[in-house]
Write a protein that holds these residues in place. Structure first.
Motif: not given
Length: 196
Positions: A79-80, A117-120, A124-125
């Motif tokens: 996850k980011l 918007k990228l905290l969930g 994913l990487f």
């Protein structure tokens, strides 16, 4: 809503390969991942350090600006927010660029995104995937091996940088590779935000 198809899209069960330039030739000895920009201290992680981070498995819908959509592909990745643990950010950092390889330059490609918007679990990487027709397998070199960003389904897939090489943290939004060529800054497939 399950299998909600954005306007102008068609559903496919395949995972088409689309990219600009040549395919990155992975070398673990020279590969690294930079966290830079508006950070107190720049961090560089080796491949082993990145791959030792906690892993998440999540199913994410993909919507490509070329009009195909693939539902419920399951990815394993990082996850980011795991990378955020390494950097100290000022409160007014609200954007980032995720960089990737392009034609010999490991930082030649970038895609801009809003941080909030990228905290969930759907940011994913990723390094491996499966679906109803495929068992677990590494992503292929053409899909971004060894590590590729898959954005949430609320963004077109060009925001999913292949052959990722780092994250730049920013206070103001800045155009990335495709955005500089006239693509949408926000890229919401459900609003058909394909171009500016």
């Amino acid at each position: 809503m399950k299998n909600h198809l954005p306007p102008g899209q068609f559903e496919t069960e395949s995972w088409p390969v689309l990219h600009q330039g040549d395919v990155y030739d992975f070398n673990e000895e020279t590969w690294n991942f930079r966290l830079f920009g508006e950070v107190k201290e720049e961090i560089v992680l080796s491949f082993k350090e990145v791959m030792s981070l906690p892993k998440t498995i999540s199913s994410i819908d993909m919507h490509c600006v070329t009009t195909w959509s693939k539902f419920a592909t399951t990815f394993e990745g990082i996850k980011l927010i795991e990378f955020l643990k390494y950097v100290e950010l000022p409160e007014d950092v609200n954007y980032l660029k995720i960089y990737g390889y392009y034609n010999g330059d490991r930082f030649g490609y970038s895609a801009n995104l809003p941080l909030d918007k990228l905290l969930g679990d759907d940011a994913l990487f990723v390094y491996r995937w499966k679906d109803h027709a495929h068992e677990w397998q590494d992503i292929s070199p053409k899909h971004g091996y060894p590590l590729r960003f898959i954005p949430p389904a609320s963004f077109y897939l060009w925001k999913g940088s292949k052959w990722v090489s780092g994250i730049q943290f920013m206070k103001r939004d800045e155009a990335g590779f495709w955005e500089e060529l006239g693509y949408s800054m926000t890229a919401n497939p459900f609003k058909e935000e394909r171009y500016r």
